[in-house]
Design an enzyme around this catalytic site. Sequence first.
Site, PDB file in Angstrom:
ATOM      1  CB  CYS A 117      -1.052   0.168   1.146  1.00  0.00           C
ATOM      2  SG  CYS A 117      -2.359   1.109   0.867  1.00  0.00           S
ATOM      3  CG  ASP A 187      -5.276   1.751   7.753  1.00  0.00           C
ATOM      4  OD1 ASP A 187      -4.644   0.768   7.150  1.00  0.00           O
ATOM      5  OD2 ASP A 187      -5.495   2.884   7.349  1.00  0.00           O
TER       6      ASP A 187
END
Length: 304
Positions: A117, A187
């Site tokens: 990512c 996250d």
Amino acid sequence: MDPATTAKKIKSMEIRGALELAFAAANSLKEYSKAYTGNDFLCDFEKQGKLLKASRSTAVSLPNTVDYILYLSREFPRETLAGLIDTFIEKQQDALKRIARIAAKRIKSGDTIMTHCNSMTALETIAEAAKTKKINVICTETRPRNQGYLTAEYLAKKKIPVTLIIDSAVRYAMKEFKVDKVLIGADTIAANGAVANKIGTSQIAAIAHELNIPVIVACETLKFSPQTYEGQMIEIEERSHSEIRPRLKGVKMWNPAFDFTQPEHIDIIVTEDGVISPHMAYEIIKEKFAWEMTPRVCKISKSK
Ligand code: RI2
């Protein structure tokens, strides 16, 4: 930018990345507090906070930031709020730099690092390490939104050698490129040390575990979840099917944006407070989020 516009941009992912969400939310609440001319600030301020928190579900940096600023708004005079928000933002910027400095020590010259990512915290670490060490980076495309392209472009611009691979090439690439470490952002970190990160992370960590490759998570303590300490589950955001591909007749689609990596597949989490084992997440939450745990009387709920 006002909170409503910020929330829209977060929803559409024009603003994305766990730490970016926090900065954007904090800045929009600061602007709102400065421009406010109504007569029920706390009530209106909380509504803006709710709007921001509802814009995306998994990255806890967003609700943690909003909740902290709402807490400040209740505890301190309004005229001091903008300054307090600035201090919060500076603290997060310092945390990012500090993590990069600490995590870069874990990278050796000659290392090949795999990342997934587009994590600002992981990239700051790689850039910090590359100042003094020769490193190679393998990065995944990160389907379906391909945030890996941003990672590859960022590294190429910095003249850090980078190879982009398709997500399904991870296991082969780990062997072929002799990957030394996996470095990712996060996250949300749950109280049990599980890491919610971009979909595919848990597969990469499981393969790394199988091949004895250390997995390093670089993340600010802002991304630890006090809600999980109280038993709440982390909500995994499910995004539109159209991100996978246009409709296929008679075919169901499922597009979760994040997954959970078990703590046993993570070697260390690097925070601004230092290197910890994922199993210490509980301690971090207890220490850092005392303000969140303290029962409080919320005056504004009366005026709703
Ligand atoms: P920073 C991203 O999510 C990825 O999951 C990434 O690992 C995380 O945020 C990193 O955040 P998305 O917003 O390290 O692209 O940049 O869904 O804070």
